[in-house]
Motif scaffolding. Structure first.
Motif, PDB file in Angstrom:
ATOM      1  N   PRO A  54       3.315   1.412  -4.574  1.00  0.00           N
ATOM      2  CA  PRO A  54       2.736   2.521  -5.355  1.00  0.00           C
ATOM      3  C   PRO A  54       3.717   3.672  -5.543  1.00  0.00           C
ATOM      4  O   PRO A  54       3.724   4.303  -6.596  1.00  0.00           O
ATOM      5  CB  PRO A  54       1.540   2.971  -4.525  1.00  0.00           C
ATOM      6  CG  PRO A  54       1.251   1.888  -3.583  1.00  0.00           C
ATOM      7  CD  PRO A  54       2.497   1.095  -3.392  1.00  0.00           C
ATOM      8  N   ILE A  55       4.549   3.932  -4.548  1.00  0.00           N
ATOM      9  CA  ILE A  55       5.459   5.070  -4.669  1.00  0.00           C
ATOM     10  C   ILE A  55       6.582   4.762  -5.647  1.00  0.00           C
ATOM     11  O   ILE A  55       7.010   5.626  -6.411  1.00  0.00           O
ATOM     12  CB  ILE A  55       6.000   5.481  -3.279  1.00  0.00           C
ATOM     13  CG1 ILE A  55       4.849   6.008  -2.408  1.00  0.00           C
ATOM     14  CG2 ILE A  55       7.073   6.563  -3.403  1.00  0.00           C
ATOM     15  CD1 ILE A  55       5.229   6.371  -0.996  1.00  0.00           C
TER      16      ILE A  55
ATOM     17  N   LYS B 106      -8.014   1.855   6.758  1.00  0.00           N
ATOM     18  CA  LYS B 106      -7.928   0.906   5.648  1.00  0.00           C
ATOM     19  C   LYS B 106      -7.123  -0.319   6.061  1.00  0.00           C
ATOM     20  O   LYS B 106      -7.541  -1.444   5.824  1.00  0.00           O
ATOM     21  CB  LYS B 106      -7.264   1.574   4.448  1.00  0.00           C
ATOM     22  CG  LYS B 106      -7.243   0.684   3.237  1.00  0.00           C
ATOM     23  CD  LYS B 106      -6.480   1.283   2.085  1.00  0.00           C
ATOM     24  CE  LYS B 106      -6.431   0.276   0.954  1.00  0.00           C
ATOM     25  NZ  LYS B 106      -5.320   0.542   0.041  1.00  0.00           N
ATOM     26  N   VAL B 107      -5.968  -0.096   6.699  1.00  0.00           N
ATOM     27  CA  VAL B 107      -5.150  -1.250   7.064  1.00  0.00           C
ATOM     28  C   VAL B 107      -5.804  -2.070   8.166  1.00  0.00           C
ATOM     29  O   VAL B 107      -5.454  -3.229   8.366  1.00  0.00           O
ATOM     30  CB  VAL B 107      -3.707  -0.851   7.480  1.00  0.00           C
ATOM     31  CG1 VAL B 107      -2.983  -0.202   6.319  1.00  0.00           C
ATOM     32  CG2 VAL B 107      -3.713   0.066   8.693  1.00  0.00           C
TER      33      VAL B 107
ATOM     34  N   PHE C  90      -6.019   6.072   5.886  1.00  0.00           N
ATOM     35  CA  PHE C  90      -5.087   4.948   5.749  1.00  0.00           C
ATOM     36  C   PHE C  90      -5.124   3.988   6.936  1.00  0.00           C
ATOM     37  O   PHE C  90      -5.182   2.778   6.761  1.00  0.00           O
ATOM     38  CB  PHE C  90      -3.658   5.480   5.548  1.00  0.00           C
ATOM     39  CG  PHE C  90      -2.652   4.412   5.291  1.00  0.00           C
ATOM     40  CD1 PHE C  90      -2.421   3.966   3.997  1.00  0.00           C
ATOM     41  CD2 PHE C  90      -1.929   3.834   6.332  1.00  0.00           C
ATOM     42  CE1 PHE C  90      -1.486   2.968   3.746  1.00  0.00           C
ATOM     43  CE2 PHE C  90      -1.001   2.837   6.085  1.00  0.00           C
ATOM     44  CZ  PHE C  90      -0.780   2.406   4.790  1.00  0.00           C
TER      45      PHE C  90
ATOM     46  N   ASP D  69       0.803  -1.229   0.000  1.00  0.00           N
ATOM     47  CA  ASP D  69       0.000   0.000   0.000  1.00  0.00           C
ATOM     48  C   ASP D  69       0.830   1.270   0.000  1.00  0.00           C
ATOM     49  O   ASP D  69       0.323   2.344  -0.291  1.00  0.00           O
ATOM     50  CB  ASP D  69      -0.947   0.032   1.216  1.00  0.00           C
ATOM     51  CG  ASP D  69      -2.008  -1.042   1.126  1.00  0.00           C
ATOM     52  OD1 ASP D  69      -1.974  -1.787   0.139  1.00  0.00           O
ATOM     53  OD2 ASP D  69      -2.846  -1.143   2.035  1.00  0.00           O
ATOM     54  N   VAL D  70       2.094   1.158   0.384  1.00  0.00           N
ATOM     55  CA  VAL D  70       2.908   2.372   0.452  1.00  0.00           C
ATOM     56  C   VAL D  70       4.109   2.294  -0.480  1.00  0.00           C
ATOM     57  O   VAL D  70       4.270   3.114  -1.385  1.00  0.00           O
ATOM     58  CB  VAL D  70       3.361   2.650   1.905  1.00  0.00           C
ATOM     59  CG1 VAL D  70       4.276   3.866   1.953  1.00  0.00           C
ATOM     60  CG2 VAL D  70       2.147   2.872   2.796  1.00  0.00           C
TER      61      VAL D  70
ATOM     62  N   PHE E  45       1.549  10.191   2.255  1.00  0.00           N
ATOM     63  CA  PHE E  45       1.800   9.283   1.141  1.00  0.00           C
ATOM     64  C   PHE E  45       1.493  10.008  -0.166  1.00  0.00           C
ATOM     65  O   PHE E  45       0.360  10.439  -0.391  1.00  0.00           O
ATOM     66  CB  PHE E  45       0.955   8.027   1.279  1.00  0.00           C
ATOM     67  CG  PHE E  45       1.163   7.330   2.596  1.00  0.00           C
ATOM     68  CD1 PHE E  45       2.448   7.059   3.050  1.00  0.00           C
ATOM     69  CD2 PHE E  45       0.097   6.972   3.392  1.00  0.00           C
ATOM     70  CE1 PHE E  45       2.662   6.428   4.265  1.00  0.00           C
ATOM     71  CE2 PHE E  45       0.294   6.344   4.615  1.00  0.00           C
ATOM     72  CZ  PHE E  45       1.584   6.076   5.047  1.00  0.00           C
ATOM     73  N   PRO E  46       2.496  10.145  -1.037  1.00  0.00           N
ATOM     74  CA  PRO E  46       2.317  11.006  -2.213  1.00  0.00           C
ATOM     75  C   PRO E  46       1.304  10.472  -3.216  1.00  0.00           C
ATOM     76  O   PRO E  46       0.800  11.231  -4.033  1.00  0.00           O
ATOM     77  CB  PRO E  46       3.721  11.051  -2.833  1.00  0.00           C
ATOM     78  CG  PRO E  46       4.415   9.846  -2.310  1.00  0.00           C
ATOM     79  CD  PRO E  46       3.832   9.564  -0.962  1.00  0.00           C
ATOM     80  N   HIS E  47       1.000   9.181  -3.160  1.00  0.00           N
ATOM     81  CA  HIS E  47       0.099   8.609  -4.155  1.00  0.00           C
ATOM     82  C   HIS E  47      -1.355   8.611  -3.685  1.00  0.00           C
ATOM     83  O   HIS E  47      -2.229   8.164  -4.412  1.00  0.00           O
ATOM     84  CB  HIS E  47       0.539   7.190  -4.492  1.00  0.00           C
ATOM     85  CG  HIS E  47       0.532   6.266  -3.296  1.00  0.00           C
ATOM     86  ND1 HIS E  47       1.398   6.420  -2.256  1.00  0.00           N
ATOM     87  CD2 HIS E  47      -0.236   5.211  -2.999  1.00  0.00           C
ATOM     88  CE1 HIS E  47       1.170   5.477  -1.363  1.00  0.00           C
ATOM     89  NE2 HIS E  47       0.176   4.732  -1.782  1.00  0.00           N
ATOM     90  N   LEU E  48      -1.586   9.085  -2.466  1.00  0.00           N
ATOM     91  CA  LEU E  48      -2.958   9.063  -1.949  1.00  0.00           C
ATOM     92  C   LEU E  48      -3.467  10.486  -1.745  1.00  0.00           C
ATOM     93  O   LEU E  48      -2.710  11.387  -1.381  1.00  0.00           O
ATOM     94  CB  LEU E  48      -3.001   8.322  -0.609  1.00  0.00           C
ATOM     95  CG  LEU E  48      -2.628   6.836  -0.626  1.00  0.00           C
ATOM     96  CD1 LEU E  48      -2.693   6.273   0.786  1.00  0.00           C
ATOM     97  CD2 LEU E  48      -3.560   6.061  -1.545  1.00  0.00           C
TER      98      LEU E  48
END
Lengths: 277, 350
Positions: free
Chosen positions: A192-193, B128-129, B125, A188-189, B114-117
């Protein structure tokens, strides 16, 4: 403003211009000559324009010293795809492992990188000999993939080290802090990055596998790969069909690159698009 | 936002000791008991420190870089192992528990969003986890974004947010885990001075609203004085003084604290080391007051006040005088200067 450019600018610009001509002019010749008329030869002048050589190419093995191009293309692509996936998986795993120092890490690193500088033909020869010694048959799926990995993997590793070297460790700490377990942290981290880096490795591996001969030729067993086929054709036949092959494969490569750029920009866009929502 | 609403027991994971908390009535939100951190042979990064942080405190760990304040915070968060000693949160020992089981949440210096979220998914987050369904976790995340006034930018990606906005999102992301103690690692250092002052007011407001303890690492004296109920001054891996802001400022425990907080002169007077607040010092010889002679080395006009530096034996002493008095006296740089102070304003340093 009368800012005059220094003389070095013109010198370097000329050098760059020459380099670009040197790089692309021969390719342009190939593309042009591929439309040579049916009676034309391997060099200028053009004797009319036609798509005759493409018809020969796609028409199958029609008697002109043509091997089975389609089959070798399929072989090459299959090999390249597998090699790309394996390279990416190994590179990501190694990159993750190398974020921590472990005993012997330098040795493993240098021995992996060394295969970049070893002469490919001997690496290939060595692998083939070893297989022979052990009484195994060389085969595209075993020795073939292995031989290609010796070429693609070092690049993949280096890319991954750079990508993960720039990875901010506090992302992971933040994820841990928020309750993510090791698997969630990864999927999840981290993934994706670093995804653009992973796609990069797959592309680099795909293309370098696709055009590799030195290590591959002794190790794929029966059935040629694309570069081997083309090399064979170069000696066996001397018709502009070669140029047609060149043009088609270039188109193929550019399509591949274009698709990657498209995919990456879509990825970036999809992320920003959500702003509008 | 109705925070009481968030205490819905159905939402609390079975391990969270909410009930226990209500019945036991712990006195301290966080306790450090003889905590030491060593990275290797040589001087420890944190050397045998003990500290108790009362319920609902705003606590600032203050000190120069390398003093061990960030390491202390990271040990509290569980991102750093404790070499010796114990850490308690709400009276329960959590020294070796993983971060998520400690009841702490950490806000990182660079926010680590988190840069993608999107902002919303960043905040969601932790839910979610834990496997909370998408709708549910997004609804909750939205409430926390409201708390930090960021709900209107919920769909933005971190790189589309300003520093202050990113910080608000990071705060919401930490708070949604309902920490017992929120840990903040130099949260304001990346902001411009104007925003810094606004955000620190915001932090204080949110801390009061939630009633949990905030432990805030900073190297800014102003920040600590403005925010903290409890200031912990650290230097060279140990705690120099831990006391309420006023006490630390008015009665610094030693020369380091007096100097580091600023606004103090450390003077040898009658064979003892004393501190005198710079605003209680005067320029010029005054009858019945103690005095020190030197040369005026620097004059800084600061609006309401003027800061005059007197140099003697390579030591600088500061007089803060109000602007009218300064203009009446109009001293010049390079002139001999005398600093005077009342003996009763001396505070003896330990």
């Amino acid at each position: 403003m009368t800012a005059r450019r220094p003389r070095s600018f013109y010198f370097l610009a000329t050098l760059l211009g020459l380099f670009i001509v040197f790089l692309y002019a021969p390719m342009a010749c190939v593309y042009i000559l591929s439309f040579q008329g049916p009676n034309g030869g391997m060099s200028f002048p053009m004797t009319g324009w036609s798509t005759h050589w493409y018809e020969v190419l796609f028409g199958g093995t029609g008697g002109q010293g043509m091997g089975d191009i389609a089959a070798s293309f399929r072989r090459s692509i299959r090999l390249a795809l597998i090699v790309a996936v394996i390279s990416a998986i190994i590179a990501v795993s190694a990159g993750m492992a190398y974020r921590r120092k472990f005993p012997g890490s330098n040795f493993v690193f240098y021995s992996a990188i060394t295969s970049m500088v070893l002469p490919g033909i001997f690496v290939g020869f060595g692998i083939a000999l070893t297989f022979n010694l052990l009484g195994w048959r060389v085969n595209w799926f075993t020795s073939g993939i292995g031989a290609q990995l010796t070429w693609t993997l070092p690049f993949g590793l280096l890319i991954m080290f750079i990508v993960l070297g720039r990875f901010n460790p506090s992302y992971e700490e933040a994820a841990t802090d928020l309750g993510a377990n090791a698997r969630q942290r990864f999927t999840d981290v981290i993934v994706p990055i670093i995804l653009p880096g992973i796609i990069g490795i797959m592309m680099a591996s795909l293309t370098s596998s696709y055009e590799e001969t030195a290590r591959t030729q002794l190790n794929v067993g029966t059935g040629n790969t694309m570069p081997m086929e083309v090399t064979g054709l170069l000696t066996a036949s001397a018709t502009p069909v070669l140029f047609a092959i060149g043009t088609v494969t270039t188109l193929f490569s550019f399509t591949l690159v274009g698709l990657t750029i498209f995919a990456l920009s879509r990825l970036a866009k999809r992320r920003t698009m959500r702003t509008a929502a | 936002m109705n925070l009481a609403l968030k205490q819905d027991p159905a939402e609390i994971s079975p391990k969270a000791p909410k009930l226990q908390q209500a019945t036991m009535g712990h006195r301290f939100d966080a306790e450090l008991v003889a905590v030491t951190k060593r990275y290797g042979p040589g001087a420890p990064a944190v050397d045998d420190i003990s500290l108790r942080i009362p319920r609902g405190s705003y606590c600032c760990l203050l000190g120069p870089s390398g003093c061990g304040k960030s390491t202390t915070l990271r040990m509290l968060a569980g991102h750093e192992d404790v070499t010796e000693g114990a850490i308690l949160i709400h009276g329960t020992e959590i020294t070796n528990k993983p971060p998520v089981e400690r009841g702490t949440s950490m806000m990182f210096q660079d926010y680590a969003l988190f840069p993608h979220l999107s902002a919303l998914d960043n905040v969601a987050f932790s839910l979610k986890v834990r496997g909370v369904a998408k709708e549910e976790r997004r609804n909750q995340a939205r409430e926390y974004l409201e708390l930090v006034q960021m709900d209107h930018l919920a769909e933005r990606l971190p790189n589309q947010l300003s520093g202050g906005q990113q910080q608000r999102v990071a705060l919401a992301r930490s708070l949604i885990t309902r920490p017992k103690v929120l840990l903040l690692d130099e949260p304001l250092s990346a902001l411009d001075p104007f925003l810094r002052i606004r955000m620190r007011a915001e932090l204080k407001r949110i801390q009061k609203e939630l009633g949990i303890s905030f432990i805030h690492v900073t190297h800014s004296q102003d920040e600590a004085l403005a925010l903290a109920d409890l200031i912990v001054v650290m230097n060279d891996a140990v705690i120099m003084q831990a006391a309420p802001a006023r006490e630390v400022f008015e009665t610094p425990a030693n020369a380091f604290v007096a100097r580091f907080l600023g606004g103090h002169n450390v003077i040898r007077s009658e064979g003892r080391e004393v501190s005198v607040r710079a605003d209680q010092c005067r320029l010029g010889r005054m009858p019945g007051m103690r005095a020190l002679e030197g040369v005026i080395g620097m004059i800084e006009y600061q609006g309401t006040q003027v800061r005059i530096t007197i140099t003697k034996d390579d030591e600088d002493y500061t007089v803060l005088m109000d602007a009218p008095t300064y203009f009446a006296q109009s001293p010049e740089i390079g002139e001999p200067g005398v600093m005077s102070w009342e003996a009763s304003d001396e505070h003896v340093l330990g």
